[in-house]
Design an enzyme around this catalytic site. Sequence first.
Site, PDB file in Angstrom:
ATOM      1  N   LYS A 109      -1.142  11.553   5.584  1.00 51.37           N
ATOM      2  CA  LYS A 109      -0.936  10.493   6.507  1.00 51.37           C
ATOM      3  C   LYS A 109      -0.121   9.387   6.010  1.00 51.37           C
ATOM      4  O   LYS A 109       0.996   8.569   6.506  1.00 51.37           O
ATOM      5  CB  LYS A 109      -2.372  10.171   7.095  1.00 51.37           C
ATOM      6  CG  LYS A 109      -2.175   9.086   8.029  1.00 51.37           C
ATOM      7  CD  LYS A 109      -2.434   7.750   7.570  1.00 51.37           C
ATOM      8  CE  LYS A 109      -3.994   7.487   7.255  1.00 51.37           C
ATOM      9  NZ  LYS A 109      -4.367   6.102   6.807  1.00 51.37           N
ATOM     10  N   LYS A 169       1.012  -0.947   0.036  1.00 52.56           N
ATOM     11  CA  LYS A 169      -0.010   0.136  -0.097  1.00 52.56           C
ATOM     12  C   LYS A 169       0.908   1.225  -0.046  1.00 52.56           C
ATOM     13  O   LYS A 169       0.677   2.208  -0.845  1.00 52.56           O
ATOM     14  CB  LYS A 169      -0.911  -0.057   1.250  1.00 52.56           C
ATOM     15  CG  LYS A 169      -1.845   1.160   1.490  1.00 52.56           C
ATOM     16  CD  LYS A 169      -2.846   1.165   0.362  1.00 52.56           C
ATOM     17  CE  LYS A 169      -3.554   2.620   0.607  1.00 52.56           C
ATOM     18  NZ  LYS A 169      -4.760   2.859  -0.060  1.00 52.56           N
TER      19      LYS A 169
HETATM   20  P1  NAP Z   1     -13.071   8.099   7.305  1.00 50.11           P
HETATM   21  O1  NAP Z   1     -14.460   8.076   6.507  1.00 50.11           O
HETATM   22  O2  NAP Z   1     -12.386   9.245   7.826  1.00 50.11           O
HETATM   23  O3  NAP Z   1     -13.530   6.898   8.480  1.00 50.11           O
HETATM   24  C1  NAP Z   1     -12.567   6.610   9.568  1.00 50.11           C
HETATM   25  C2  NAP Z   1     -13.423   5.561  10.390  1.00 50.11           C
HETATM   26  O4  NAP Z   1     -12.567   5.379  11.386  1.00 50.11           O
HETATM   27  C3  NAP Z   1     -14.634   6.023  11.165  1.00 50.11           C
HETATM   28  O5  NAP Z   1     -15.389   4.922  11.237  1.00 50.11           O
HETATM   29  C4  NAP Z   1     -14.281   6.608  12.653  1.00 50.11           C
HETATM   30  O6  NAP Z   1     -14.927   6.448  13.447  1.00 50.11           O
HETATM   31  C5  NAP Z   1     -13.212   5.372  12.844  1.00 50.11           C
HETATM   32  N1  NAP Z   1     -12.026   5.994  13.843  1.00 50.11           N
HETATM   33  C6  NAP Z   1     -11.045   6.710  13.696  1.00 50.11           C
HETATM   34  N2  NAP Z   1     -10.331   6.716  14.960  1.00 50.11           N
HETATM   35  C7  NAP Z   1     -11.059   5.938  15.633  1.00 50.11           C
HETATM   36  C8  NAP Z   1     -10.631   5.348  16.937  1.00 50.11           C
HETATM   37  N3  NAP Z   1      -9.482   6.047  17.597  1.00 50.11           N
HETATM   38  N4  NAP Z   1     -11.498   4.662  17.671  1.00 50.11           N
HETATM   39  C9  NAP Z   1     -12.531   4.039  17.031  1.00 50.11           C
HETATM   40  N5  NAP Z   1     -12.847   4.421  15.673  1.00 50.11           N
HETATM   41  C10 NAP Z   1     -12.086   5.271  14.940  1.00 50.11           C
HETATM   42  O7  NAP Z   1     -11.965   7.378   6.511  1.00 50.11           O
HETATM   43  P2  NAP Z   1     -11.946   6.399   5.420  1.00 50.11           P
HETATM   44  O8  NAP Z   1     -11.776   6.958   4.044  1.00 50.11           O
HETATM   45  O9  NAP Z   1     -13.015   5.332   5.444  1.00 50.11           O
HETATM   46  O10 NAP Z   1     -10.414   5.641   5.630  1.00 50.11           O
HETATM   47  C11 NAP Z   1     -10.487   4.543   6.449  1.00 50.11           C
HETATM   48  C12 NAP Z   1      -9.214   3.725   6.162  1.00 50.11           C
HETATM   49  O11 NAP Z   1      -9.010   3.166   4.855  1.00 50.11           O
HETATM   50  C13 NAP Z   1      -7.901   4.749   6.402  1.00 50.11           C
HETATM   51  O12 NAP Z   1      -6.789   4.211   6.773  1.00 50.11           O
HETATM   52  C14 NAP Z   1      -7.624   5.094   4.897  1.00 50.11           C
HETATM   53  O13 NAP Z   1      -6.375   5.648   4.689  1.00 50.11           O
HETATM   54  C15 NAP Z   1      -7.925   4.199   4.292  1.00 50.11           C
HETATM   55  N6  NAP Z   1      -8.273   4.246   2.562  1.00 50.11           N
HETATM   56  C16 NAP Z   1      -9.235   5.198   2.234  1.00 50.11           C
HETATM   57  C17 NAP Z   1      -9.636   5.339   0.910  1.00 50.11           C
HETATM   58  C18 NAP Z   1     -10.375   6.478   0.650  1.00 50.11           C
HETATM   59  O14 NAP Z   1     -10.529   6.724  -0.680  1.00 50.11           O
HETATM   60  N7  NAP Z   1     -11.069   7.096   1.335  1.00 50.11           N
HETATM   61  C19 NAP Z   1      -8.885   4.360   0.082  1.00 50.11           C
HETATM   62  C20 NAP Z   1      -8.223   3.351   0.358  1.00 50.11           C
HETATM   63  C21 NAP Z   1      -7.878   3.345   1.943  1.00 50.11           C
HETATM   64  P3  NAP Z   1     -15.983   7.894  13.575  1.00 50.11           P
HETATM   65  O15 NAP Z   1     -17.199   7.689  12.622  1.00 50.11           O
HETATM   66  O16 NAP Z   1     -16.583   7.999  14.935  1.00 50.11           O
HETATM   67  O17 NAP Z   1     -15.336   9.051  13.183  1.00 50.11           O
END
Ligand code: NAP
Length: 289
Positions: free
Chosen positions: A240, A172
């Site tokens: 990040k 990744k």
């Molecule tokens: P996001 O929409 O910001 O969601 C983050 C999730 O993590 C939310 O459910 C949040 O809960 C939870 N969370 C964060 N900190 C936490 C903690 N300390 N304890 C419990 N829950 C926690 O992010 P996302 O886009 O889905 O990304 C998630 C992961 O996938 C990341 O590592 C990102 O780099 C990766 N990713 C993202 C993409 C993309 O295009 N978005 C693509 C590939 C990979 P709350 O709802 O309460 O905030």
Amino acid sequence: MTEKLGFIGLGIMGLPMALNLKRAGFDVAVYNRTASRGDALKAEGAKICATPKEVAENADIIFICVSDTPDVEHVIFGAGGVVEGAKAGAVVVDMSTISPDATREFAAKLKARNIDLVDAPVSGGETGAIAGTLSIMAGGTVEAFSRVKPYFEKMGKNIVHVGASGAGQVAKACNQVVIAVSIEAVAEAMLLAEKCGVDAGKVREALLGGFAASKVLDIHGNRMLTNDYKPGFKAKLHAKDMAIVMETAAKAGVALPAATLATLNLGAVIKNGDGELDSSAIYKVLKKN
Ligand code: NAP
């Protein structure tokens, strides 16, 4: 044997991934810190849990998709975390993008409790998560990977067992190098066209038919030229990921000059107050200089 599944983290990515598992007919217990994000899964018959511990009590395989390394550590090892509820023989599958080194540490700590960890970060964005067409890059033992592969097939199309624990996160990191450097290259090309008084949209159109064609030129190039920076992938999350790349490269003793430049420009995007925008906002930084 059909196993009981758990899913922790129902954000932009986790929610559609968990929905795809539920809609494939599996029992899924879910937890999200902000409880309202579980409503769509509740409507589909998923079990809503109050803690990661409760998810683990109700699952043989526990998927995680949260933001960053400390967040994964918190939901696994913190108070009310996965280890408090997981049975020996369970598998934890971390689909977040986090540090490869921390992943190996987490795997060793879980192994001491007879729990396997598979690191399985994804590429393909929200669109791929909804469509179930993600690219999934996995690290861990062959046995643990084989056990979770049928569930990966409900969330993704290109599923590769890259190697031992941490190898998925290294893949990744490599993915993020290619994307960040490509965004930088497309932004520079579009800027050059503009500064030469040539229609950058026509340049993009011409390049899309040749060797310079790429998804980044197509999708991110369009975002730059239409000034539409709705994410996509937030610049702050890309930054990040590039911090993980830089740390991993430093430990491996390898210099990544182009990735370093793209990382600096992502930092400038955030400094300009644009961290919530798509990472193609690198173009705004170049235009300002
Ligand atoms: P996001 O929409 O910001 O969601 C983050 C999730 O993590 C939310 O459910 C949040 O809960 C939870 N969370 C964060 N900190 C936490 C903690 N300390 N304890 C419990 N829950 C926690 O992010 P996302 O886009 O889905 O990304 C998630 C992961 O996938 C990341 O590592 C990102 O780099 C990766 N990713 C993202 C993409 C993309 O295009 N978005 C693509 C590939 C990979 P709350 O709802 O309460 O905030």
